[in-house]
Design a protein around this motif. Structure first.
Motif, PDB file in Angstrom:
ATOM      1  N   SER A 172       0.824  -1.211   0.000  1.00 54.29           N
ATOM      2  CA  SER A 172       0.000   0.000   0.000  1.00 54.29           C
ATOM      3  C   SER A 172       0.859   1.261   0.000  1.00 54.29           C
ATOM      4  CB  SER A 172      -0.945   0.004   1.209  1.00 54.29           C
ATOM      5  OG  SER A 172      -0.238   0.227   2.424  1.00 54.29           O
ATOM      6  N   TYR A 233     -12.381  -9.730  13.358  1.00 49.84           N
ATOM      7  CA  TYR A 233     -13.144 -10.538  12.409  1.00 49.84           C
ATOM      8  C   TYR A 233     -14.003 -11.557  13.156  1.00 49.84           C
ATOM      9  CZ  TYR A 233     -10.655  -8.743   8.348  1.00 49.84           C
ATOM     10  OH  TYR A 233     -10.157  -7.932   7.359  1.00 49.84           O
ATOM     11  N   SER A 276     -14.767 -11.494   2.348  1.00 46.09           N
ATOM     12  CA  SER A 276     -15.419 -10.416   1.615  1.00 46.09           C
ATOM     13  C   SER A 276     -14.461  -9.725   0.646  1.00 46.09           C
ATOM     14  CB  SER A 276     -15.974  -9.385   2.600  1.00 46.09           C
ATOM     15  OG  SER A 276     -16.510  -8.275   1.914  1.00 46.09           O
ATOM     16  N   THR A 277     -14.977  -9.391  -0.520  1.00 44.57           N
ATOM     17  CA  THR A 277     -14.209  -8.582  -1.473  1.00 44.57           C
ATOM     18  C   THR A 277     -14.477  -7.099  -1.268  1.00 44.57           C
ATOM     19  OG1 THR A 277     -15.982  -8.793  -3.117  1.00 44.57           O
ATOM     20  CG2 THR A 277     -14.204 -10.418  -3.199  1.00 44.57           C
ATOM     21  N   GLN A 278     -15.286  -6.761  -0.271  1.00 44.63           N
ATOM     22  CA  GLN A 278     -15.561  -5.362   0.038  1.00 44.63           C
ATOM     23  C   GLN A 278     -14.476  -4.815   0.966  1.00 44.63           C
ATOM     24  OE1 GLN A 278     -19.691  -4.580   1.191  1.00 44.63           O
ATOM     25  NE2 GLN A 278     -20.234  -6.657   0.547  1.00 44.63           N
ATOM     26  N   GLY A 279     -14.319  -3.497   0.966  1.00 48.37           N
ATOM     27  CA  GLY A 279     -13.341  -2.875   1.854  1.00 48.37           C
ATOM     28  C   GLY A 279     -11.923  -3.295   1.505  1.00 48.37           C
ATOM     29  N   ASN A 280     -11.147  -3.649   2.506  1.00 47.75           N
ATOM     30  CA  ASN A 280      -9.754  -4.051   2.300  1.00 47.75           C
ATOM     31  C   ASN A 280      -9.729  -5.529   1.955  1.00 47.75           C
ATOM     32  OD1 ASN A 280      -7.010  -4.621   2.385  1.00 47.75           O
ATOM     33  ND2 ASN A 280      -6.632  -3.260   4.117  1.00 47.75           N
ATOM     34  N   ARG A 281      -9.889  -5.817   0.674  1.00 51.03           N
ATOM     35  CA  ARG A 281      -9.991  -7.200   0.220  1.00 51.03           C
ATOM     36  C   ARG A 281      -8.758  -8.019   0.611  1.00 51.03           C
ATOM     37  NH1 ARG A 281     -11.638  -9.713  -5.636  1.00 51.03           N
ATOM     38  NH2 ARG A 281     -10.567 -11.714  -5.380  1.00 51.03           N
ATOM     39  N   ASN A 284      -8.775  -8.966   4.218  1.00 48.73           N
ATOM     40  CA  ASN A 284      -9.791  -9.993   4.420  1.00 48.73           C
ATOM     41  C   ASN A 284      -9.272 -11.362   3.976  1.00 48.73           C
ATOM     42  OD1 ASN A 284     -11.460  -7.871   5.195  1.00 48.73           O
ATOM     43  ND2 ASN A 284     -12.496  -7.738   3.217  1.00 48.73           N
ATOM     44  N   GLU A 321     -17.846  -7.082   5.114  1.00 49.78           N
ATOM     45  CA  GLU A 321     -16.458  -7.029   5.553  1.00 49.78           C
ATOM     46  C   GLU A 321     -16.367  -7.378   7.040  1.00 49.78           C
ATOM     47  OE1 GLU A 321     -12.560  -4.131   5.056  1.00 49.78           O
ATOM     48  OE2 GLU A 321     -14.558  -3.254   5.174  1.00 49.78           O
ATOM     49  N   LYS A 322     -15.196  -7.861   7.434  1.00 53.75           N
ATOM     50  CA  LYS A 322     -14.915  -8.267   8.811  1.00 53.75           C
ATOM     51  C   LYS A 322     -15.667  -9.533   9.203  1.00 53.75           C
ATOM     52  CE  LYS A 322     -12.351  -4.621   9.716  1.00 53.75           C
ATOM     53  NZ  LYS A 322     -10.906  -4.706   9.941  1.00 53.75           N
TER      54      LYS A 322
END
Length: 328
Positions: A172, A233, A276-281, A284, A321-322
């Motif tokens: 990142s 999580y 989840s592929t949402q948020g910070n994939r 996750n 997510e989480k």
């Protein structure tokens, strides 16, 4: 076999840095490197402690450089690597990591070379913590990543999670920046090594092999942050297995929040760890892989002859997510 020996297994090799030294092998192909005694090794570690004081601010690094060059040569022999590991601790590795980040190029090169040969599962967390120090430059971080790359071939599942989390963080910082190609390349190499790692290492756990060192690792800021992120999580279990209580205990002991279970089945009929592929994939996915490694260690190692490979992480766009879903 001691926990320390097991944590170092399959790593008694000379890295490219040391292999370039001219007189390591004699004409008969055997090592010309003398074997150091425990007394000699402890004396060198005292010298290392002196060299590390002030670290990168040393105005006269010549004596420290000579000391590091000698040790880099001696650590071309596996017997000396073994002796080093019998006497080292996280403070010694921390001193080397500081010298590997020094302004002086000689100190930096030799300390980084030594680290790549001696770091194991009990001390890697110190190197990861230094990699995530925003005060070191990109070149020093790249050199320290080489050590993480070596340990990635035999890391316990806890260390593998910490390595993946470190890779995610450094990526990142590096993407889109100038002169980051080398860093991004080694990050990808590390991930490939983790993905193809032998099952015996995925099945191993640092809290069991070396609980004292594991507790010390958790006192480091970056490692503590990774552990905190993991507890955020919630894991939901879908299974008809009668031993769901065992599965719950395994997950909670691994520092995961247990959200409950039901007897639903995956429509596709497979076992998987959904993330989840949402948020910070990527974060996750790192958690899901840790969950997969943990379950596989208790249910699929050694691999049963009548069953295919264990569970693997699987992306799901519909998941929140989480959350992690275990289909088992």
């Amino acid at each position: 076999m001691t926990a320390k020996t097991w944590c170092s297994l399959f790593t008694l090799v000379s890295i490219v840095f040391i292999g370039s030294l001219p007189s390591v092998l004699g004409q008969d192909g055997k090592s010309n490197i003398p074997t150091l005694s425990a007394t000699d090794m402890k004396d060198w570690m005292r010298q290392l402690s002196d060299a590390a004081r002030g670290g990168a601010n040393s105005n006269d690094p010549s004596s420290s450089l000579a000391m590091l060059e000698r040790m880099r040569f001696y650590l071309g022999a596996s017997s000396n690597i073994e002796e080093f590991r019998r006497n080292d601790d996280q403070r010694v590795i921390s001193r080397l990591a500081s010298l590997a980040s020094a302004e002086d190029s000689g100190l930096r090169f030799n300390a980084a070379s030594i680290l790549a040969n001696v770091t194991d599962n009990t001390t890697l967390c110190v190197v990861l913590d230094k990699i995530l120090d925003r005060n070191i430059d990109a070149a020093a971080r790249f050199n320290l990543l080489q050590t993480a790359k070596v340990v990635s071939t035999f890391s316990t599942r806890d260390n593998s999670y910490w390595i993946r989390s470190t890779v995610t963080q450094v990526r990142s910082w590096s993407e889109g920046r100038k002169d980051s190609d080398r860093t991004l390349q080694v990050l990808s190499q590390i991930e490939q090594l983790l993905d193809t790692q032998r099952e015996q290492f995925r099945a191993s756990s640092l809290p069991i092999l070396a609980p004292t060192q594991y507790r010390e690792c958790n006192q480091l800021p970056s490692i503590a942050a990774f552990e905190t992120a993991r507890t955020a999580y919630t894991v939901f279990v879908h299974t008809k297995r009668p031993d769901v209580t065992k599965l719950k205990a395994i997950l909670t002991e691994a520092g995961l929040t247990y959200g409950g279970e039901d007897q639903d089945e995956d429509p596709s009929g497979g076992r998987a760890i959904d993330y989840s592929t949402q948020g910070n994939r990527k974060a996750n996915q790192d958690i899901a892989q840790f969950v997969a490694d943990t379950i596989n260690a208790h249910f699929f190692y050694p691999p049963p002859p009548d069953l295919p490979a264990g569970v693997r992480a699987r992306p799901q766009s519909s998941m929140a997510e989480k959350r992690v879903a275990v289909w088992f």
